[in-house]
Scaffold this motif. Structure first.
Motif, PDB file in Angstrom:
ATOM      1  N   GLU A 302       0.830  -1.204   0.000  1.00  0.00           N
ATOM      2  CA  GLU A 302       0.000   0.000   0.000  1.00  0.00           C
ATOM      3  C   GLU A 302       0.869   1.260   0.000  1.00  0.00           C
ATOM      4  N   MET A 303       2.033   1.188   0.636  1.00  0.00           N
ATOM      5  CA  MET A 303       2.955   2.321   0.656  1.00  0.00           C
ATOM      6  C   MET A 303       3.728   2.447  -0.657  1.00  0.00           C
ATOM      7  N   THR A 304       4.162   1.304  -1.185  1.00  0.00           N
ATOM      8  CA  THR A 304       5.101   1.346  -2.298  1.00  0.00           C
ATOM      9  C   THR A 304       4.454   1.500  -3.671  1.00  0.00           C
ATOM     10  N   ALA A 305       3.241   0.978  -3.853  1.00  0.00           N
ATOM     11  CA  ALA A 305       2.639   0.991  -5.192  1.00  0.00           C
ATOM     12  C   ALA A 305       2.544   2.394  -5.781  1.00  0.00           C
ATOM     13  N   PRO A 306       2.020   3.387  -5.052  1.00  0.00           N
ATOM     14  CA  PRO A 306       1.970   4.730  -5.639  1.00  0.00           C
ATOM     15  C   PRO A 306       3.353   5.320  -5.885  1.00  0.00           C
ATOM     16  N   LEU A 307       4.311   4.966  -5.045  1.00  0.00           N
ATOM     17  CA  LEU A 307       5.674   5.472  -5.228  1.00  0.00           C
ATOM     18  C   LEU A 307       6.336   4.847  -6.452  1.00  0.00           C
TER      19      LEU A 307
END
Length: 335
Positions: A302-307
């Motif tokens: 959830e943290m990494t996907a948009p990044l």
């Protein structure tokens, strides 16, 4: 430098890559996503002006979104020699070292990673582990009665050694600023890192360990850095010092660490990564009272996907535009 496009306040902390020469710059063209695609990353490609196509002869850029399908990526590259750029989803790409090594003597494909993209959540986790160890949380959470003896160390004013000089190290330094720590960066060269009190080469690690209160491992995993922390290094550290590893488990000699903790040579160790990994049930680290272990979740999907989507957008624009790719990997060095 940093990008402002992120989720829940996270920014992608970007480390600059050297400009590409004409030989290494991939030819602008269609992009494919594998081994499986998602709407988020497809949207990122399109938003950056890229043309998405099924994997085939016209594919020039490949977004490889799995850190496990190593053999499959190898097969894809052999079957589609027209691929000139591969974007990988992780910051550390040691699992693909064998595949990349096959292309080390060729200018293409260009390899880019997500290094820097996940720096904020990982640095946040490193700080959490450090604070938890200094305040003896491993002991406190196991307690079944009220402790009467004060115990704990404040982070304020301590000497912190960070091994690595990438985006995670930069973000850790930013988070440490309110604590007025003295930061030493250990990296491949002695080129100064802005914000650090001093920067030393990896060959000088033994010189800075005796004064370190907190040692944070944030380096790439390579043949040169494998087990860079072992019995010799632990013997140099203070008994009040802590070790935090949020990079790769193989950077630390696990048996030597277990012995250092068991013999109280270290105040504590915070590990988000281990060797072996996953850490087997019954391993002595699980019951070590000075160890604080998390299951390689310094960042979550959830943290990494948009990044990662932001990294894809940037590099897709670079493919068709200025060629300023971020996260360029040296296939020979493996990082």
């Amino acid at each position: 430098m940093s990008s402002t496009n992120a989720t829940r306040g996270h920014r992608a902390v970007l480390t600059e890559s050297a400009p590409l020469d004409a030989e290494h710059r991939p030819t602008p063209g269609a992009i494919s996503i594998g081994p499986e695609s998602t709407e988020l990353f497809e949207t990122a490609v399109r938003e950056a002006g890229g043309t998405l196509v099924p994997l085939g002869d016209e594919t020039r850029g490949l977004m490889w979104l799995s850190h496990r399908a190593v053999d499959e990526l190898d097969e894809v590259l052999q079957a589609h020699p027209g691929i000139e750029w591969v974007q990988m989803p992780m910051a550390g790409v040691d699992m693909f070292a064998g595949v990349m090594a096959k292309y080390a003597d060729r200018p293409k494909p260009l390899w880019t990673s997500a290094k820097g993209a996940y720096s904020e959540p990982v640095a946040e986790h490193a700080l959490a582990l450090a604070l938890g160890l200094l305040r003896v949380f491993p002991e406190r959470v196991r307690a079944e009665s009220w402790a009467t003896v004060p115990k704990g160390i404040s982070l304020y004013g301590l000497n912190v050694v960070i091994v690595g000089a990438g985006g995670i190290a930069l973000e850790i330094m930013r988070l440490l600023e309110p604590f007025d720590t003295t930061v030493t960066i250990v990296r491949r060269s002695t080129t100064p890192v802005a914000g650090a009190s001093r920067t030393v080469a990896a060959s000088s690690l033994a010189e800075v360990l005796p004064d370190a209160d907190v040692v944070i491992v944030a380096a790439a995993m390579t043949t040169d850095t494998s087990k860079m922390f072992g019995a010799t290094e632990f013997a140099l550290m203070k008994e009040s010092a802590i070790l935090v590893n949020i990079a790769r488990g193989g950077l630390v000699d696990t048996d030597a660490l277990v012995e250092a903790l068991r013999s109280e040579r270290l105040w504590g160790a915070g590990l988000d990564v281990t060797d072996p990994e996953p850490l087997p049930d019954g391993h002595p680290l699980w019951t070590e009272p000075r160890a604080l272990i998390t299951p390689h979740q310094a960042d979550t999907p959830e943290m990494t996907a948009p990044l990662l989507a932001e990294r894809i957008r940037h590099n897709v624009r670079a493919l068709a535009g200025d060629g300023e790719f971020i996260g360029v990997v040296d296939p020979a060095a493996g990082y």
